[in-house]
Design a protein around this motif. Structure first.
Motif, short mmCIF file in Angstrom:
data_model
loop_
_atom_site.label_atom_id
_atom_site.label_comp_id
_atom_site.label_asym_id
_atom_site.label_seq_id
_atom_site.Cartn_x
_atom_site.Cartn_y
_atom_site.Cartn_z
N UNK A 271 -105.57 37.74 -71.13
CA UNK A 271 -106.14 39.06 -71.38
C UNK A 271 -107.65 38.98 -71.16
N UNK A 272 -108.19 40.01 -70.57
CA UNK A 272 -109.62 40.00 -70.31
C UNK A 272 -110.41 40.11 -71.60
N UNK A 273 -111.56 39.48 -71.61
CA UNK A 273 -112.49 39.61 -72.73
C UNK A 273 -113.72 40.28 -72.16
N UNK A 274 -114.05 41.45 -72.66
CA UNK A 274 -115.11 42.24 -72.03
C UNK A 274 -116.47 42.03 -72.69
N UNK A 275 -116.51 41.11 -73.65
CA UNK A 275 -117.77 40.97 -74.40
C UNK A 275 -118.46 39.63 -74.14
N UNK A 276 -118.30 39.11 -72.94
CA UNK A 276 -118.92 37.82 -72.64
C UNK A 276 -120.44 37.96 -72.61
N UNK A 277 -121.09 36.90 -73.09
CA UNK A 277 -122.54 36.91 -73.21
C UNK A 277 -123.09 35.97 -72.13
N UNK A 278 -123.28 36.51 -70.92
CA UNK A 278 -123.67 35.67 -69.80
C UNK A 278 -125.13 35.89 -69.42
N UNK A 279 -125.73 34.87 -68.79
CA UNK A 279 -127.09 35.03 -68.26
C UNK A 279 -127.14 34.37 -66.88
N UNK A 280 -128.34 34.22 -66.34
CA UNK A 280 -128.46 33.73 -64.96
C UNK A 280 -127.90 32.32 -64.80
N UNK A 281 -127.83 31.53 -65.89
CA UNK A 281 -127.35 30.15 -65.78
C UNK A 281 -125.85 30.08 -65.47
N UNK A 282 -125.14 31.21 -65.68
CA UNK A 282 -123.70 31.22 -65.40
C UNK A 282 -123.37 31.68 -63.98
N UNK A 283 -124.37 32.11 -63.22
CA UNK A 283 -124.14 32.63 -61.86
C UNK A 283 -123.32 31.61 -61.05
N UNK A 284 -122.10 32.00 -60.62
CA UNK A 284 -121.24 31.01 -59.93
C UNK A 284 -121.79 30.59 -58.57
N UNK A 285 -122.75 31.36 -58.03
CA UNK A 285 -123.28 31.03 -56.72
C UNK A 285 -124.40 29.99 -56.76
N UNK A 286 -124.87 29.63 -57.94
CA UNK A 286 -125.98 28.68 -58.03
C UNK A 286 -125.59 27.31 -57.50
N UNK A 287 -126.49 26.71 -56.73
CA UNK A 287 -126.29 25.34 -56.27
C UNK A 287 -127.44 24.48 -56.78
N UNK A 288 -127.18 23.18 -56.87
CA UNK A 288 -128.19 22.25 -57.35
C UNK A 288 -128.73 21.40 -56.21
N UNK A 289 -129.96 20.90 -56.37
CA UNK A 289 -130.46 19.92 -55.40
C UNK A 289 -129.82 18.54 -55.63
N UNK A 290 -129.06 18.37 -56.72
CA UNK A 290 -128.26 17.15 -56.91
C UNK A 290 -126.92 17.41 -56.21
#
Ligand code: CA
Length: 450
Positions: free
Chosen positions: A2-21
């Motif tokens: 079931x979906x949870x509509x109250x997630x508390x997300x910020x820029x650190x959760x962006x799935x598109x982020x890549x690391x230099x590692x």
């Protein structure tokens, strides 16, 4: 789920982020940029333990990275980095969510592919394969719950076919006080315990090596800020007291347990060793994977102190769990580990972490920073999804196939048990908990268990 509509997300959760590692960007990496779990390790013999963050297959050494992250930081972030620089993960865990989030955001920005700190921070990396992981903090108290309803039902059925679940089970999260001193980090071997055993109901007990040694597939949760004695934690505020989670193997001597447990519950059958994965994955990292608490229809609602709208809508976590076995014979023959069972936290647990905290404190018990709460065995609903050999082999009656001509009812000396967990969801980057492994050593005195 079931979906949870109250997630508390910020820029650190962006799935598109890549690391230099680079290793953090592999699709199956447990520790991508969106995870950032904390742990403590020893880099070289004789050195004090340092705090670090796992990124890909590397550790960011916070004793060296914290001063770099503190440049141009505000007062909150500077104060949060201080204990991490000193290797005091416990001190950081005590600070609370605002501080944890400030550090998470700073790490996320510093480790992403366009970071201007890349060159300086690259000098603070060390390969995970080159360090020895420690327990993340001093665990003052350890409580093991019994929140896995399918496990409680299956084990109850072995003991009481007519009434598998005790009458209290759906009213309160059952738990017992575990032993903190024998908790060890993943990788440390575990010695088969001696204990009182009986050959039959009419036989006197004798002291001997356990012949029914088992694992339990569990998760652990670490307490961040504690609560004053006498002041219960309201379920609405329970998450403010929870820092993060790990894998937990509650090694269990079933034959010792069967004789000793009445009337006060588990004792020496459990207290000889408990293994934990070394990286604490924060609840902030798990935020994209929150989901509804699902209860069978017709169950009575929990008492008000164990209920909240948010807990019902978003109190559970969609986390996949696995347990693997790698026997000594298989290792010698070059065969890989075998998957024993797979389950899912949200489907296995009747009680959420917030409910465990609210119940633990409802009578005034004070939780302290670094305390560890075990969920209890998280077996799936189907028999083959069980998180213990006791269930998989039905009390030893139906041994499990673990390779060509090889079976297990319970663990043999030389067996390595490996727990794994990961979360994935649409719109989120997959993250993992790493692994919790331990190998069974022969009992003291060298008796080899059959
Ligand atoms: Ca347990």
């Amino acid at each position: 789920m079931t979906a949870c509509s109250q997630r508390d997300l910020d820029s650190s959760h962006d799935p598109g982020l890549l690391s230099w590692v680079d290793s953090a960007n592999r699709p199956d990496a447990d520790f991508p940029l969106q995870n950032l779990p904390f742990g403590r390790y020893i880099g070289a013999a004789g050195e004090a333990a340092r705090a670090g963050v796992a990124i890909g297959d590397q550790v960011l050494d916070l004793s060296r990275a914290a001063p770099l992250l503190a440049q141009h930081a505000d007062a909150l972030l500077q104060a949060a980095l201080r204990p991490l620089q000193a290797g005091d993960l416990q001190g950081f865990m005590a600070l609370g969510r605002a501080s944890w989030r400030a550090v998470r955001l700073a790490l996320s920005q510093a480790l992403r592919s366009d970071s201007r700190q890349r060159e300086d921070l690259a000098r603070c990396l060390v390969a995970q394969s080159a360090v020895r992981m420690q327990l993340p903090c001093r665990i003052g108290d350890y409580t093991d719950f019994y929140s896995g309803i399918h496990h409680a039902t299956a084990v109850g059925r072995l003991l009481r076919p007519d009434q598998p679940l005790m009458p209290n089970y759906k009213w309160l999260p059952v738990g017992y006080h575990g032993r903190a001193s024998s908790i060890v980090a993943s990788g440390q071997a575990v010695r088969r315990p001696l204990g009182q055993l009986r050959a039959g109901a009419e036989q006197p007990p004798r002291l001997a090596a356990s012949r029914r040694l088992d694992f339990e597939l569990e998760l652990g949760a670490y307490i961040g800020p504690g609560n004053p004695q006498g002041e219960a934690v309201d379920i609405e505020h329970a998450h403010a007291h929870l820092f993060g989670v790990c894998l937990l193997n509650d090694w269990s001597a079933r034959d010792v347990q069967a004789w000793e447990y009445q009337p006060l519950g588990p004792f020496l059958a459990k207290s000889f060793a408990t293994s934990v994965s070394p990286w604490i994955v924060t609840l902030d990292a798990l935020e994209p994977f929150r989901t509804a608490l699902v209860r069978p229809s017709g169950d009575a609602p929990s008492l008000p102190y164990l209920s909240s709208r948010h807990n019902s809508a978003c109190g559970a976590y969609d986390l996949q769990l696995e347990v693997w076995l790698h026997g000594e014979e298989a290792r010698r023959q070059g065969r890989p580990a075998v998957l024993l069972a797979r389950s899912n936290w949200a489907r296995a647990a009747y009680w959420t972490l917030a409910q465990l905290v609210a119940h633990h404190t409802c009578g005034g018990c004070n939780l302290q920073t670094g305390d560890l709460l075990g969920t209890g065995t998280l077996s799936g609903e189907q028999p083959e999804q069980a998180g213990s050999l006791l269930e998989l082999s039905q009390g030893g009656r139906s041994p499990v196939e673990v390779g060509p001509g090889e079976q297990r009812s319970f663990l043999l000396d030389g067996d390595t048990v490996i727990l794994r967990a990961w979360a994935q969801a649409e719109g989120a980057r997959r993250i993992g908990l790493g692994e919790c492994s331990g190998t069974v050593l022969p009992a003291a005195g060298g008796e080899v268990a059959a």
